[in-house]
Motif scaffolding. Sequence first.
Motif, short mmCIF file in Angstrom:
data_model
loop_
_atom_site.label_atom_id
_atom_site.label_comp_id
_atom_site.label_asym_id
_atom_site.label_seq_id
_atom_site.Cartn_x
_atom_site.Cartn_y
_atom_site.Cartn_z
N ALA A 36 115.68 48.82 36.68
CA ALA A 36 114.42 48.35 37.24
C ALA A 36 114.13 49.10 38.53
CB ALA A 36 114.45 46.85 37.49
N ILE A 37 112.86 49.13 38.87
CA ILE A 37 112.40 49.78 40.09
C ILE A 37 111.64 48.73 40.89
CG2 ILE A 37 111.00 51.63 41.05
CD1 ILE A 37 111.34 52.91 38.15
N GLY A 38 112.12 48.45 42.08
CA GLY A 38 111.47 47.44 42.92
C GLY A 38 110.51 48.07 43.90
N ASP A 75 76.60 32.14 50.11
CA ASP A 75 77.49 33.29 50.03
C ASP A 75 78.78 32.98 50.79
OD1 ASP A 75 75.63 34.69 48.57
OD2 ASP A 75 74.73 35.62 50.35
N PHE A 76 79.87 33.57 50.32
CA PHE A 76 81.15 33.33 51.01
C PHE A 76 81.92 34.63 51.16
CE2 PHE A 76 82.49 33.04 46.58
CZ PHE A 76 83.67 33.76 46.58
N GLU A 77 82.83 34.62 52.12
CA GLU A 77 83.81 35.69 52.31
C GLU A 77 85.18 35.03 52.43
OE1 GLU A 77 81.23 39.02 54.84
OE2 GLU A 77 82.84 37.87 55.79
N ILE A 78 86.18 35.69 51.88
CA ILE A 78 87.55 35.20 52.00
C ILE A 78 88.39 36.33 52.58
CG2 ILE A 78 89.59 34.35 50.79
CD1 ILE A 78 87.73 33.22 48.67
N GLU A 79 88.91 36.12 53.76
CA GLU A 79 89.83 37.07 54.38
C GLU A 79 91.23 36.76 53.89
OE1 GLU A 79 88.54 38.36 58.69
OE2 GLU A 79 88.52 36.16 58.53
N SER A 80 91.95 37.80 53.46
CA SER A 80 93.28 37.57 52.91
C SER A 80 94.27 38.60 53.45
CB SER A 80 93.26 37.65 51.38
OG SER A 80 92.96 38.97 50.96
N SER A 81 95.50 38.18 53.53
CA SER A 81 96.62 39.06 53.84
C SER A 81 97.74 38.72 52.87
CB SER A 81 97.09 38.87 55.28
OG SER A 81 98.22 39.68 55.54
N ILE A 82 98.15 39.72 52.07
CA ILE A 82 99.02 39.47 50.93
C ILE A 82 100.17 40.46 50.93
CG2 ILE A 82 99.12 39.27 48.40
CD1 ILE A 82 96.01 39.05 48.48
N ASP A 83 101.37 39.98 50.60
CA ASP A 83 102.49 40.85 50.26
C ASP A 83 102.65 40.85 48.76
OD1 ASP A 83 102.97 41.39 52.88
OD2 ASP A 83 104.75 40.13 53.07
N LEU A 84 102.94 42.02 48.21
CA LEU A 84 103.04 42.17 46.76
C LEU A 84 104.42 42.70 46.41
CD1 LEU A 84 101.61 42.27 43.97
CD2 LEU A 84 100.86 44.58 44.55
N GLN A 85 105.11 42.01 45.52
CA GLN A 85 106.43 42.45 45.07
C GLN A 85 106.37 42.73 43.57
OE1 GLN A 85 109.39 42.99 46.81
NE2 GLN A 85 110.11 43.82 44.86
N LEU A 86 106.77 43.94 43.19
CA LEU A 86 106.78 44.34 41.78
C LEU A 86 108.17 44.77 41.38
CD1 LEU A 86 103.64 46.65 41.71
CD2 LEU A 86 103.78 44.37 40.74
N ASN A 87 108.56 44.37 40.20
CA ASN A 87 109.79 44.89 39.59
C ASN A 87 109.40 45.53 38.27
OD1 ASN A 87 111.91 44.00 41.46
ND2 ASN A 87 111.25 41.94 40.89
N ILE A 88 109.44 46.85 38.26
CA ILE A 88 109.04 47.60 37.07
C ILE A 88 110.26 47.77 36.17
CG2 ILE A 88 107.98 49.70 36.21
CD1 ILE A 88 106.17 48.18 38.07
N ASN A 89 110.20 47.21 34.99
CA ASN A 89 111.29 47.36 34.03
C ASN A 89 110.93 48.43 33.01
OD1 ASN A 89 113.13 45.15 34.86
ND2 ASN A 89 111.34 43.89 34.43
#
Length: 506
Positions: free
Chosen positions: A109-111, A142-156
Amino acid sequence: MCWAGRVMLGTFSISLVLVQAAAAAACEFGPFPYRATGIVCRMTKPAALLLNQETAQVIQAAFRNAKFPNITGERSMRLLGRVAYGLSNIQVNDLSIERSEVELKEDNAIGISIKNVTALFRGTLSYGYAGAWFLQLFHSVDFEIESSIDLQLNINLMCQKDQVAPDASDCYLTFHKLTLHLQGDKQPGWLKQLFTDFISFTLKLVLKREVCKEINAVAQTLTDFILDLAANFVRDKDIIVDISAASDPVIKASYIESHHKGLVLYKNSSSELSDSVFSPSLLTESRMLYFWLSEHSLSSLAAAAFLDGRLVLNLRGEKLQELFEMEDTEVQRKAVQRIFQGTSYNDSVAKVWSLTQPQISLQPEGTVVRSLVALEISILLAGEEPLVALYMEKEITVTIQATYAEKKLILQPVDSSIEIKVFKCTADPSGEDPSIQSFLQNMILAAGIPEVTSSIGSALTSLMNNKRLNLFDIINPEIITREGYVIVQLDFGFPSHLLLNFLEKS
């Protein structure tokens, strides 16, 4: 000719140009898979880190291409009764990524860790109050959503029909920030607080589902795109190199390695390999990229080229003059005059071709090629049939060293010998004129063999450039021959515009 490597989403899909291996029990390779290995590719951690720089572009494409569904819901509120809401026309703007990290895991896997993905989601919020028998929404903002996200992927890595398929479904989003603004109003209010509480959990689930789904789709699309590139690279008309998996890939903390059959398919025939000398210890980890090619694969390519009639060279004009005027001596001038009977080079043609399938042997000194070769010189007379002034068949053994520099493959003969088997010459019917024999022997060794190898090198360079190899920045490549195999090792720079062009079209 072979491809190796894959690391992280961008890295993984991009570097499928370099690796196409199998990685799951779905493919059976038997107890001794290395015995069928004709080509091996290894990509080390420095190459993975370089390719990781492209991750941001892939992630941005995933967010940009994600199709967010309308989000609806309702909640019972004291005094207000049931409050219903709906978010529609959700779009992503102002996406940025702080950094990405890649890790090679030894469980195939590749993290990939994507840190601080900031994005601004825009859309329309509709809300109202639901009665017992009907639902009525009568306000829209109308709306706006401010976001801050961490993304973790494990490619198999998975094997499907002897080809690699990436599985990016192991995908996690961690939200550090998810702030709702209505009609541009940044100040808290009862409506904003109400709907933030209502929709934040649902919105997180939707974002995770749609973004991760799109990432998986982009990974697969990139994989298909690069597998098509790879298949095209190792195919030229009726000659095809089978680069399907010969065994499971190996993922270590410092490199990824894949093993391929390397069989040559020509029309309805195929070569066979069951005694490969490959061992992982033959490759090191000091360079970014390694290609290991078996003697069998190269010999099979030469055989296919011979059967396809490609080992033919025609020379005339200046090229023919260069070949026969390698030295300016009286003996040379007389020999040329007698052979060509006073005809100009423009009115003559020399044809060189292989009569038998070349035999290739890889040795520390270089690539040793043995073949029976014919040389025919014809004089072209106006209105008449060509006159064959010289015909020779000769057994040639030549040792060639290969280098790649300035985007050109250079084949340099370092040792050669010839043995004349058949000799017919109008200027020397008996074949015993020492001046003619000596001149031709020297001409073939000093000029003929270098000209043929140079022409083959140029033809192979044109073929590789036609497959777009010249778009890559190949740094300090080394071609090292050993008994039974050759290793190509290099560092490289990735042409980002290839990925950008693809992502813009996808």
